[in-house]
Write an enzyme that holds these catalytic residues in place. Sequence first.
Site, PDB file in Angstrom:
ATOM      1  N   HIS A  68      -2.037  41.335 -33.162  1.00  0.00           N
ATOM      2  CA  HIS A  68      -2.965  40.465 -32.568  1.00  0.00           C
ATOM      3  C   HIS A  68      -3.436  41.085 -31.279  1.00  0.00           C
ATOM      4  O   HIS A  68      -2.762  41.732 -30.880  1.00  0.00           O
ATOM      5  CB  HIS A  68      -2.656  39.073 -32.359  1.00  0.00           C
ATOM      6  CG  HIS A  68      -1.312  38.611 -31.574  1.00  0.00           C
ATOM      7  ND1 HIS A  68      -0.089  39.251 -31.695  1.00  0.00           N
ATOM      8  CD2 HIS A  68      -1.176  38.295 -30.410  1.00  0.00           C
ATOM      9  CE1 HIS A  68       0.763  38.983 -30.864  1.00  0.00           C
ATOM     10  NE2 HIS A  68      -0.172  38.490 -29.807  1.00  0.00           N
ATOM     11  N   HIS A  70      -3.523  40.169 -28.053  1.00  0.00           N
ATOM     12  CA  HIS A  70      -2.977  39.834 -26.772  1.00  0.00           C
ATOM     13  C   HIS A  70      -2.483  41.199 -26.221  1.00  0.00           C
ATOM     14  O   HIS A  70      -2.008  42.296 -26.910  1.00  0.00           O
ATOM     15  CB  HIS A  70      -1.662  38.864 -26.686  1.00  0.00           C
ATOM     16  CG  HIS A  70      -2.066  37.590 -26.795  1.00  0.00           C
ATOM     17  ND1 HIS A  70      -1.246  36.418 -27.460  1.00  0.00           N
ATOM     18  CD2 HIS A  70      -3.064  36.945 -26.132  1.00  0.00           C
ATOM     19  CE1 HIS A  70      -1.664  35.361 -27.164  1.00  0.00           C
ATOM     20  NE2 HIS A  70      -2.802  35.665 -26.364  1.00  0.00           N
ATOM     21  N   ASP A  72      -0.005  42.595 -24.495  1.00  0.00           N
ATOM     22  CA  ASP A  72       1.154  43.032 -24.492  1.00  0.00           C
ATOM     23  C   ASP A  72       1.292  43.622 -26.149  1.00  0.00           C
ATOM     24  O   ASP A  72       2.540  43.950 -26.349  1.00  0.00           O
ATOM     25  CB  ASP A  72       2.428  41.850 -24.022  1.00  0.00           C
ATOM     26  CG  ASP A  72       2.113  40.606 -24.985  1.00  0.00           C
ATOM     27  OD1 ASP A  72       1.253  40.340 -25.354  1.00  0.00           O
ATOM     28  OD2 ASP A  72       3.039  40.137 -25.048  1.00  0.00           O
ATOM     29  N   HIS A  73       0.655  43.488 -26.686  1.00  0.00           N
ATOM     30  CA  HIS A  73       0.544  44.032 -28.403  1.00  0.00           C
ATOM     31  C   HIS A  73      -0.521  45.018 -28.494  1.00  0.00           C
ATOM     32  O   HIS A  73      -0.443  45.732 -29.487  1.00  0.00           O
ATOM     33  CB  HIS A  73       0.465  42.710 -29.291  1.00  0.00           C
ATOM     34  CG  HIS A  73       1.740  41.902 -29.339  1.00  0.00           C
ATOM     35  ND1 HIS A  73       2.512  41.834 -30.401  1.00  0.00           N
ATOM     36  CD2 HIS A  73       1.823  41.068 -28.423  1.00  0.00           C
ATOM     37  CE1 HIS A  73       3.465  40.960 -29.946  1.00  0.00           C
ATOM     38  NE2 HIS A  73       3.105  40.441 -28.867  1.00  0.00           N
ATOM     39  N   HIS A 157      -0.695  31.559 -33.971  1.00  0.00           N
ATOM     40  CA  HIS A 157      -0.567  31.962 -32.805  1.00  0.00           C
ATOM     41  C   HIS A 157      -1.975  32.137 -31.874  1.00  0.00           C
ATOM     42  O   HIS A 157      -2.072  31.681 -30.940  1.00  0.00           O
ATOM     43  CB  HIS A 157       0.278  33.393 -32.808  1.00  0.00           C
ATOM     44  CG  HIS A 157       0.368  33.950 -31.477  1.00  0.00           C
ATOM     45  ND1 HIS A 157       1.215  33.176 -30.539  1.00  0.00           N
ATOM     46  CD2 HIS A 157       0.085  35.049 -30.600  1.00  0.00           C
ATOM     47  CE1 HIS A 157       1.493  34.267 -29.242  1.00  0.00           C
ATOM     48  NE2 HIS A 157       0.498  35.052 -29.603  1.00  0.00           N
ATOM     49  N   ASP A 178       3.457  38.129 -33.039  1.00  0.00           N
ATOM     50  CA  ASP A 178       3.672  36.703 -32.552  1.00  0.00           C
ATOM     51  C   ASP A 178       3.170  35.534 -33.606  1.00  0.00           C
ATOM     52  O   ASP A 178       2.257  35.761 -34.131  1.00  0.00           O
ATOM     53  CB  ASP A 178       3.044  36.187 -31.215  1.00  0.00           C
ATOM     54  CG  ASP A 178       3.892  37.351 -30.088  1.00  0.00           C
ATOM     55  OD1 ASP A 178       4.734  37.887 -30.416  1.00  0.00           O
ATOM     56  OD2 ASP A 178       3.259  37.362 -29.187  1.00  0.00           O
ATOM     57  N   GLU A 203       9.588  37.986 -33.758  1.00  0.00           N
ATOM     58  CA  GLU A 203       9.684  37.893 -32.448  1.00  0.00           C
ATOM     59  C   GLU A 203      10.763  36.579 -32.150  1.00  0.00           C
ATOM     60  O   GLU A 203      11.227  35.906 -32.947  1.00  0.00           O
ATOM     61  CB  GLU A 203       8.190  37.275 -32.115  1.00  0.00           C
ATOM     62  CG  GLU A 203       7.837  36.078 -32.643  1.00  0.00           C
ATOM     63  CD  GLU A 203       7.159  34.815 -31.611  1.00  0.00           C
ATOM     64  OE1 GLU A 203       7.616  35.199 -30.367  1.00  0.00           O
ATOM     65  OE2 GLU A 203       6.543  34.373 -31.810  1.00  0.00           O
ATOM     66  N   HIS A 414      11.000  41.109 -29.003  1.00  0.00           N
ATOM     67  CA  HIS A 414      10.078  40.215 -28.378  1.00  0.00           C
ATOM     68  C   HIS A 414      11.035  38.850 -27.823  1.00  0.00           C
ATOM     69  O   HIS A 414      10.601  37.706 -28.108  1.00  0.00           O
ATOM     70  CB  HIS A 414       9.012  39.873 -29.016  1.00  0.00           C
ATOM     71  CG  HIS A 414       7.842  39.210 -28.456  1.00  0.00           C
ATOM     72  ND1 HIS A 414       7.785  37.938 -27.776  1.00  0.00           N
ATOM     73  CD2 HIS A 414       6.482  39.889 -27.906  1.00  0.00           C
ATOM     74  CE1 HIS A 414       6.533  37.737 -27.314  1.00  0.00           C
ATOM     75  NE2 HIS A 414       5.634  39.061 -27.350  1.00  0.00           N
TER      76      HIS A 414
END
EC number: 3.1.27.-
Lengths: 600, 659
Positions: A68, A70, A72-73, A157, A178, A203, A414
């Site tokens: 996705h 975000h 941090d991904h 999410h 996530d 996660e 995660h």
Amino acid sequence: MPEIKVTPLGAGQDVGRSCILVSIAGKNVMLDCGMHMGYNDDRRFPDFSYITQNGRLTDFLDCVIISHFHLDHCGALPYFSEMVGYDGPIYMTHPTKAICPILLEDYRKITVDKKGETNFFTSQMIKDCMKKVVAVHLHQTVQVDEELEIKAYYAGHVLGAAMFQIKVGCESVVYTGDYNMTPDRHLGAAWIDKCRPDLLITESTYATTIRDSKRCRERDFLKKVHETVERGGKVLIPVFALGRAQELCILLETFWERMNLKAPIYFSTGLTEKANHYYKLFITWTNQKIRKTFVQRNMFEFKHIKAFDRAFADNPGPMVVFATPGMLHAGQSLQIFRKWAGNEKNMVIMPGYCVQGTVGHKILSGQRKLEMEGRQILEVKMQVEYMSFSAHADAKGIMQLIRQAEPRNVLLVHGEAKKMEFLKQKIEQEFHVNCYMPANGETTTIFTNPSIPVDISLGLLKRETAIGLLPDVKKPKLMHGTLMMKDNSFRLVSPEQALKELGLAEHQLRFTCRVHIQDPRKEHETVLRVYNHLKGVLKDYSVQHLPDGSITVESILIQATAHSEDQGTKVLLVSWTYQDEELGSYLTSLLKKGLPQSTA
Amino acid sequence: MKLHYCLSGHPTLPCNVLKFKSTTIMLDCGLDMTSTLNFLPLPLVQSPRLSKLPGWVLKDGSTFLDKELKECSGHVFVDSVPEFCLPETELLDLSTVDVILISNYHCMMALPYITEYTGFTGTVYATEPTVQIGRLLMEELVNSIERVPKAQSASMWKNKEVQRLLPVPLKDAVEVSMWRKCYTMPEVNAALSKIQLVGYSQKIELFGAVQVTPLSSGYALGSSNWIIQSHYEKVSYVSGSSLLTTHPQPMDQASLKNSDVLILTGLTQIPTANPDGMVGEFCSNLAMTVRNGGNVLVPCYPSGVIYDLLECLYQYIDSAGLSNVPFYFISPVANSSLEFSQIFAEWLCHNKQTKVYLPEPPFPHAELIQTNKLKHYPSIHGDFSNDFKQPCVVFTGHPSLRFGDVVHFMELWGKSSLNTVIFTEPDFSYLDALAPYQPLAMKCVYCPIDTRLNFIQVSKLLKEVQPLHVVCPEQYTQPPPTQSHRTDLMIDCQPPPMSYRRAEVLTLPYKRRYEKIEIMPELADSLVPLEIKPGISLATVSAVLHTKDNKHVLQLPPKPPQPPASKKRKRVNDDVTECKPLKPLLSGSIPVDQFVQTLEKHGFSDVKVEDTAKGHIVLLQEAETLIQIEEDSTHIICDNDEPLRVKLRDLVLKFLQKF
């Protein structure tokens, strides 16, 4: 023995910098390519030199999957593909493909323009990186190459978030990214079928939390906002432009509509309008209710929520403002916060997690005197509220997903090590599967035991299923065949076919046993007695008395002759082939016992 | 054995059933609506002309049909609720259909008749745009018919004896017994609730036996071709495909390769018209009429080609000086259709997808609406009557001109030669559609836009994907009846296609020889492969076969074979087949010298060998045993001494290979 190897380069016993390497049946796949919010040095990106130190990443990775948008991904993606160098395919869903470059550009701007870093990826690199992206549909089976296939499942999410199944032959891994197991105001719940992967990588952000019902939190949130506005206060809600922001907007919009409230709601400009537009165009990714009603009323066209102008912050009277960024570490949300912090009538509501070091983190941990730049001290008199709206599955949700997918092994990423430990025990207890939680750089090996698919000739299969007069589906059926292995093909055929294909002749092995019977009668009378005896004993078999005086039991032949020396003894010749070994042997032992006297 | 049942005679509105590996799959559910052309139009506003039509009188003067049949414009029409021709329902028991696969929204219009009236209990598979737009088409259909309640439903004329006496075309109408009234919204909702949404290239398992996969067909939003396959057979169902670049995602041709059978339906209905040229003609005729102060009527469906037409007009109106002319789109689902078109980015062509990433709406009609150039209304009543300005352009349905708002505009504008009606939808003959409105002063322009495959494209496609067999409706195996010299307007391939017609059953020519089976790892470990020839290894497999959900698995036989209880002794052979391996076949030959040596090693001291014509006889004198050895056979003749026999057997077996 075939094995699956998993090495987290990030998100191993940690939140942030998600990046997990998976080797399955000779294929190497990288899951996510994130950055770490907590670091500003080398540690912010995964250490790709782990994959190879000399040579191009493209030669070592078959594909990259982004779950996705975000950061941090996906935050390290342009660095990975353009600066380290990767030209293979990168897979993500359509909404992720649309939104990801915008967040990357935003991230680049903050890092380069505001913080003045130089050795960072450029706008052009983001564009070049996105050219390598292949968009996937939900549930579409994407054939990465002849053997490797991937499939996306809905993860909730955020808009476009997906879980991915990675499959080679009959071995498979599912990576959740996530996810959220309960639908919210704008998104649906994650869903996966009973795909029984060898390994589920999940996660575990909320590994130990079981959250109260969303309704309660929503009511709480609305109550707080409402009370503040009623007493003439101002409410600041720091958010990130995409995700929770839309959920909370929908919540407030419907509440304002219902309560007929007049206080203005603003949304800080920039990304927001654009963000809402993405939600409108990708409405098929939102929840059932929004999708059903969008023609009559598009939930992302807000009547009460207006664009914010910097000057509005000084307006008298109550108002609610959504401002970016979400952790109060810079930008508009911080500016407004400084203006409003001194008044105890006002309120700031933090709807998500804040990284250490940010203003958001400080006020949530109770600090009320903040040192701002220029040694200025800001006294926080306004009320500070924390309300978790992050859309991660809680412990219950994680267990639910495991129940849905029925994996053979589970691997946690995660999350925090301590909490993982707890969840790991729970999973092992409840599901009796192995659960792993490798740290970054640590490799977990899982042995799979796949069955071997072969081609069976239809003739053989049908013959075997047709055995027995009444085919009983529950009864296991014994089958006998020959497995022919040639090159890489495996074929199971009948022995006859195998012989024929190899050009070999059958060698017939036959036995003829002489059984002596004391019987003074004529030969044909003896035969008749034998026939009646066998007929009586072997009710389930075809016993026949042929005109030439011989008897057959199935394909076994019995003939009688007089003994050359002793007329009172008859010799029965029992003859069978090796394939009838069992029956032939049984018949001779039966006949050896002699004939019952009563038989006429 | 695969069987193919044809339930619809209309090649572009197909309904076929395929029996494939114990599953029964319905391919499309098309509804033939050309039957409505035999009915009088349903006017929205009381029409003095249509309400005063004379009843039809037979030649002999009998008037018993004058309530059912009316004479209008020199033709005879049925004065009744319009009826549609259903697919065959008697050819096979439709309650046995396991799944229905839908290829595009035009091919699902008969769905409620099938799912609600035949005992159907299965699942329908379709893509999300297909379902959403299909729902809109059904809603519009139901709405336009229910808006004009008609008291009578004519049935007397359908009597075979009576129909014989009627003038053409009623006399020649076929399958009239299968004509039915329109379904209702509750039936539509019930039918649609049986649909399961699928995405392109999604592999859907049916009962473990068959896998079906939708592929982009390039014809409409969400339109699909289907692959129906097992491990060894592949049937491609190609229905309504397009190679032109319009708004949908391009056709996926590569995945159709290696088909054993390719069922080809839904080709263009107007093979001689070039869609691009037609669009040009459409625009110029429209501009000319409007410039001369006339109105333009475009009878159309609420989704599909209309998106492309609006996009052309978007580019065209300013340069043609039409920016002040209002465009009206009137349909109970006009708004929904325009809105839905913007949210299916993932199903659109590349260009439109990229726009969404910006983020901008993929279709420019959003801008036409924003700038008030295009307005949409649910019907002619209400807001429209206030806003209505002439000259204007009206897009409205139904293309048959028998119901919907279009009927009103035909009555309103038909008398003026300034106005033009432009036919773009290819499903109905425009002359037949116009018949009840004659004589007309209004200009009629025929610009059929059918983007589906033409015969040139078909032959290219077939060369590309090379199916072993092609199956198609009989109409495609001969030139069109009106152009019998055009032998290029038919499918030409080798071997020639197998054709079908309504109510016919075909046996598809393909026989599989293999099936997939899985060998469990424990069993695989126990196998002992022997290299028989270079590169070929064999292993004999004796295993237990488990079959569940059409999947076959081989496992190790249960370890300790149950010693048969004495009572069961007589059923010895049953137990053998259940628990003990069957004896393998043997191959090879026995070298006599070595065999004799072996015998001697095992304690037989009086072995004698005699040569015979075909081999040897080995004699064990003391044991009164004789072993005949020939090239392909061995015969052990002995007394009833079981230990001896078993010993000899095992010695012989040592020299032979087992299969």
